[in-house]
Design an enzyme around this catalytic site. Sequence first.
Site, PDB file in Angstrom:
ATOM      1  N   SER A  81       0.820  -1.207   0.000  1.00 41.36           N
ATOM      2  CA  SER A  81       0.000   0.000   0.000  1.00 41.36           C
ATOM      3  C   SER A  81       0.856   1.260   0.000  1.00 41.36           C
ATOM      4  CB  SER A  81      -0.893   0.003   1.248  1.00 41.36           C
ATOM      5  OG  SER A  81      -1.512   1.266   1.424  1.00 41.36           O
ATOM      6  N   LYS A 100      -7.592  -1.309  -9.814  1.00 46.91           N
ATOM      7  CA  LYS A 100      -8.297  -1.897  -8.675  1.00 46.91           C
ATOM      8  C   LYS A 100      -9.509  -1.039  -8.324  1.00 46.91           C
ATOM      9  CE  LYS A 100      -7.518  -2.886  -3.736  1.00 46.91           C
ATOM     10  NZ  LYS A 100      -8.266  -1.781  -3.089  1.00 46.91           N
ATOM     11  N   HIS A 116     -13.289  -2.089  -2.315  1.00 43.61           N
ATOM     12  CA  HIS A 116     -12.460  -1.484  -1.266  1.00 43.61           C
ATOM     13  C   HIS A 116     -12.857  -2.029   0.110  1.00 43.61           C
ATOM     14  CE1 HIS A 116      -9.506   1.953  -1.278  1.00 43.61           C
ATOM     15  NE2 HIS A 116      -9.613   1.750   0.024  1.00 43.61           N
ATOM     16  N   TYR A 130      -2.246   5.833  -5.527  1.00 39.85           N
ATOM     17  CA  TYR A 130      -3.325   6.774  -5.807  1.00 39.85           C
ATOM     18  C   TYR A 130      -2.769   7.873  -6.705  1.00 39.85           C
ATOM     19  CZ  TYR A 130      -5.927   4.739  -1.877  1.00 39.85           C
ATOM     20  OH  TYR A 130      -6.599   3.892  -1.032  1.00 39.85           O
ATOM     21  N   THR A 144      -5.535   2.353  -7.648  1.00 37.11           N
ATOM     22  CA  THR A 144      -6.836   2.315  -6.973  1.00 37.11           C
ATOM     23  C   THR A 144      -7.694   3.449  -7.511  1.00 37.11           C
ATOM     24  OG1 THR A 144      -5.874   1.354  -4.982  1.00 37.11           O
ATOM     25  CG2 THR A 144      -8.014   2.412  -4.748  1.00 37.11           C
TER      26      THR A 144
END
Length: 357
Positions: free
Chosen positions: A106, A228, A252, A130, A156
């Site tokens: 992440s 994603k 999510h 992101y 994402t």
Amino acid sequence: MAMVCLTDFEEYAKEHLSKATWDYYAAGADECCTRDDNLLAYKRIRLRPRILRDVSVSDTRTTVQGTEISFPVGIAPTAFHCLAWHEGEVATARATEALNTCYITSTYSTCSVEEIVAAAPNGYRWFQLYVYRDRKLSEQIVHRVEALGYKALVLTVDVPYTGKRRNDIRNQFKLPPHLKVKNFDGVFQQETAGPEEYGIPANTLDPSISWKDVYWLQSITRLPVIIKGILTKEDAELAVEHGVQGIIVSNHGGRQLDGGPASIDALAEIVDTVQGRIEIYLDGGIRTGSDVLKALALGAKCVFIGRPAVWGLAYKGEEGVREVLQILNDEFRLSMALSGCRNVAEINRNLIQFSKL
């Protein structure tokens, strides 16, 4: 106490983590309908086992993006592993390396990408990112992970804004002072006075993100781009048209839009639309080996677990994550055999019967 299944780890984590930390990991958006349906949806799906198929030898190996992994379960990107265990993402990385599967790191890690690679130099890793209002932030991290040997970028796309997680608001959730979003260490020093959201200044994420940003991301990297957060066939088709290399069907963990579909319920239409042009993965609600089997039967190439990895960390760090993965591996192998499948190539939709629940 013997840890027999993933819910044993969940119960341990709930007992031993602070309330604010447990609530953060457990949170869903609004009424948590989608979060809960991610689990319930698997129970609506029944298997059609085939018998007398000689399952004396079984093989759980598969490939993702051309790389072989030992079984089709990886670690989904979740934030702040140091909240669950002092070594944080370093422990997760070692566990995933030991079991030879894929770890999606992440952006919101409490260890830096460099520390993660140093701890598990031979691990197979993708990086979740992101798009920020300041594109340079996104660009810098992309170049860092590319240089470090990460093998794919997972963009994402379901967070133009953060979902409303009621308990986080009630608890006024904040990272404790000794932890930070390590990948951005030093980047936001001048802005520390303003309000923050999950460890970085509020309004850092770019809500104007659109399909053209997928082209932008491809233009700054040689790594495959995986998207994603897709839940519809329309967006799956657009993803293929925009040249992405994979899709993670995901809501999510039910933390963004409440009232959307369970990810397993969205899978089939996406698989049918994509028709093998790119690989399809899934996260959300995987708790048993038979859940993994159902997802593969419906067309997922691999699944990823989020919360269960954090529960493993809370239990015993690296060893706990290894145990969680090993239990899923063993359960998946058993479910395969009891359904008459000797390897992942034999898993197909004939295995699935939708129940009338």
